[in-house]
Every structure is written in C-alpha cells, then in structure tokens.
Motif scaffolding. Structure first.
Motif, PDB file in Angstrom:
ATOM      1  N   VAL A 173       0.852  -1.183   0.000  1.00  0.00           N
ATOM      2  CA  VAL A 173       0.000   0.000   0.000  1.00  0.00           C
ATOM      3  C   VAL A 173       0.891   1.237   0.000  1.00  0.00           C
ATOM      4  N   ILE A 174       0.774   2.038  -1.056  1.00  0.00           N
ATOM      5  CA  ILE A 174       1.587   3.243  -1.187  1.00  0.00           C
ATOM      6  C   ILE A 174       0.910   4.430  -0.506  1.00  0.00           C
ATOM      7  N   ARG A 175      -0.409   4.562  -0.691  1.00  0.00           N
ATOM      8  CA  ARG A 175      -1.169   5.646  -0.088  1.00  0.00           C
ATOM      9  C   ARG A 175      -2.540   5.141   0.340  1.00  0.00           C
ATOM     10  N   VAL A 176      -3.052   5.775   1.389  1.00  0.00           N
ATOM     11  CA  VAL A 176      -4.429   5.560   1.836  1.00  0.00           C
ATOM     12  C   VAL A 176      -5.149   6.897   1.742  1.00  0.00           C
ATOM     13  N   ARG A 177      -6.303   6.875   1.115  1.00  0.00           N
ATOM     14  CA  ARG A 177      -7.099   8.099   0.989  1.00  0.00           C
ATOM     15  C   ARG A 177      -8.494   7.853   1.558  1.00  0.00           C
ATOM     16  N   THR A 178      -8.917   8.767   2.416  1.00  0.00           N
ATOM     17  CA  THR A 178     -10.224   8.683   3.055  1.00  0.00           C
ATOM     18  C   THR A 178     -10.924  10.038   2.947  1.00  0.00           C
ATOM     19  N   ASP A 179     -12.178  10.092   3.418  1.00  0.00           N
ATOM     20  CA  ASP A 179     -12.890  11.371   3.422  1.00  0.00           C
ATOM     21  C   ASP A 179     -12.193  12.385   4.311  1.00  0.00           C
ATOM     22  N   SER A 180     -11.579  11.922   5.401  1.00  0.00           N
ATOM     23  CA  SER A 180     -10.828  12.840   6.269  1.00  0.00           C
ATOM     24  C   SER A 180      -9.676  13.477   5.499  1.00  0.00           C
ATOM     25  N   TRP A 181      -8.980  12.654   4.713  1.00  0.00           N
ATOM     26  CA  TRP A 181      -7.877  13.197   3.908  1.00  0.00           C
ATOM     27  C   TRP A 181      -8.409  14.167   2.874  1.00  0.00           C
ATOM     28  N   ARG A 182      -9.538  13.861   2.267  1.00  0.00           N
ATOM     29  CA  ARG A 182     -10.094  14.734   1.226  1.00  0.00           C
ATOM     30  C   ARG A 182     -10.520  16.080   1.794  1.00  0.00           C
ATOM     31  N   TRP A 183     -11.108  16.087   2.996  1.00  0.00           N
ATOM     32  CA  TRP A 183     -11.431  17.348   3.650  1.00  0.00           C
ATOM     33  C   TRP A 183     -10.162  18.128   3.975  1.00  0.00           C
ATOM     34  N   PHE A 184      -9.175  17.405   4.512  1.00  0.00           N
ATOM     35  CA  PHE A 184      -7.899  18.050   4.838  1.00  0.00           C
ATOM     36  C   PHE A 184      -7.277  18.647   3.586  1.00  0.00           C
ATOM     37  N   ASP A 185      -7.296  17.908   2.491  1.00  0.00           N
ATOM     38  CA  ASP A 185      -6.710  18.380   1.231  1.00  0.00           C
ATOM     39  C   ASP A 185      -7.458  19.599   0.695  1.00  0.00           C
ATOM     40  N   PHE A 186      -8.790  19.616   0.860  1.00  0.00           N
ATOM     41  CA  PHE A 186      -9.584  20.759   0.409  1.00  0.00           C
ATOM     42  C   PHE A 186      -9.203  22.027   1.180  1.00  0.00           C
ATOM     43  N   PHE A 187      -9.109  21.904   2.496  1.00  0.00           N
ATOM     44  CA  PHE A 187      -8.758  23.071   3.299  1.00  0.00           C
ATOM     45  C   PHE A 187      -7.289  23.449   3.122  1.00  0.00           C
TER      46      PHE A 187
END
Length: 242
Positions: A173-187
């Motif tokens: 597994v190189i990366r894990v992406r979740t909704d928490s990461w997506r919110w963090f990335d948006f902000f």
C-alpha cells in the motif's frame, strides 16, 4: 499621513477579508483533524521485510541503469499460510520508468495478478468494510497525482470511503485516501491558495496575498499607535509663572 494609512487599511481589509477568514478557518480545521487519521494509518497494517535476506548489493542493481537513476527500498508482499509476509525489494527510478528487483536474487519483480492484489489489499486493511472494487489505473486521480503510474486502486465500502493505492509489482500500500484526507486536502488547498495541483506553497497568488496581509497588519499597527500614543502636555505660561 494618518488619512493615507486609514485608507490603505480599509481597502486592504475589504480585499483580504474573505481570504483571511479562510486562512483562519482552514488552519483551525487542519489543526482539529488528527494527522494519523488523515493519513489513514488506523486503517492500514504495516509490515516490514527482513533485510538480512538481501544478498544482492544495490551497486549490482544500479550497474544496469544510467548514472541519473535513483534508488530506494521497498518490500514484496505475499499471502502465505494465512499470514502476510514481506521480502526485500530494490526500487530504481530511471528517468520516467520505475524498476523493481528482488534484493535476494537480483531478478526483476513481475507484476502481481488482480487476485493477488485483492488478497494483499484485504490483508493490509484494518477497517470494518468490504472490498468493493479494484482497478489498475494508468492515469491517476488528483488525490495521488504525484505518484508514478500505474497503481492499483482498491475501494472499500466503509464509513471512511477508503481507497488503497497499491504498487502493482510489490502489492504494498503506497497511499491511503479517506474522506478525512479529502477534507484536509480541500482546506489545505484554500490555505496555500493553489487551486490546481494543491501542492505549490510558493505560488504567486499566495505570496501576493501574504504580502498584502502583512501590509494590512502594519497599517493597522500604525493607526493603533497614532490613536493611543502618549500626548504631550501643554503648560499654561500664566499658571507656570505663579
């Protein structure tokens, strides 16, 4: 002079008010979100290879590539006897190509089958969802756009809308992406004002707004000092002569 600074302060305030509010809001949200949860570390099982198994030296591998090639370490995962195992692997990035070699034999590591990838993804998954879909991506989505393609994308049906991105040759597994990461990335995008790649912290828009915000702060300090600075007392000469 006071009139100039007041006018400058007011106009800068009108221009910057939205972005300053976004800076504070995005900074607050990113501070609240636990970084381990953002990275999905709670969903991923990490296993390390025993590098005492490595027989072939990195120099032997790099001799097969150009002088500009870069070198890193990884693992080849496998599912044996209902257990997740890892063997050491050398990664060589030569130009735009990524090569993988067994550190035990020096032989190139071939790509895993979809069935292997699905099994390894489930073995590294610590969540409570089910595997929903597996896709080998040649063009990567924005959330992993800086990684080299191809990658396996594994989607899990869980409350985090989790996606694992696996190396097609090692199964890691190189990366894990979740909704928490997506919110963090948006902000994070709002915070650094890079609305395209979301990674350039030195973009001209951020520099311009930051300099303007500094000028806004400086003009406010000047106005505050001029308002509350100590006033000189004027002595009445008649009173002073008595």
């Amino acid at each position: 002079m006071t009139k100039f600074f007041r006018s400058l302060h007011n106009w800068l305030g009108l221009i910057l008010v939205v972005q300053i509010a976004l800076w504070f809001l995005s900074g607050l949200i990113m501070a609240i979100l636990p970084i381990e949860q953002v990275r999905g570390e709670h969903l991923r099982l990490v296993i390390s290879a025993n590098w005492q198994q490595a027989v072939v030296s990195p120099q032997q591998i790099l001799q097969q590539h150009s002088a500009r090639a870069s070198f890193s370490l990884s693992e080849r995962l496998s599912w044996k006897n209902n257990q997740l195992a890892a063997t050491p692997v050398y990664l060589v990035n030569d130009g735009s190509e990524l090569y993988r070699y067994s550190a035990a034999t020096g032989n190139p590591v071939s790509a895993l089958t979809e069935q292997d990838i699905r099994q390894l993804a489930l073995a590294q998954y610590n969540g409570d969802g089910t595997l929903q879909a597996a896709s080998l991506l040649q063009q990567l989505p924005q959330e992993v756009q800086q990684l080299p393609a191809p990658l396996w994308q594994i989607q899990f049906a869980d409350s985090n809308n989790s996606r694992f991105y696996l190396d097609p040759a090692t199964g890691k597994v190189i990366r894990v992406r979740t909704d928490s990461w997506r919110w963090f990335d948006f902000f994070w995008m709002l915070h650094i004002m890079d609305y395209q790649d979301r990674s350039n912290f030195n973009n001209p828009l951020l520099i311009t707004f930051s300099a303007s915000a500094l000028l806004f702060t400086f003009s406010g300090i000047v106005l505050l000092w001029r308002r509350f600075r100590p006033r000189k007392r004027h002595t009445n000469p008649i009173t002073a002569g008595n």
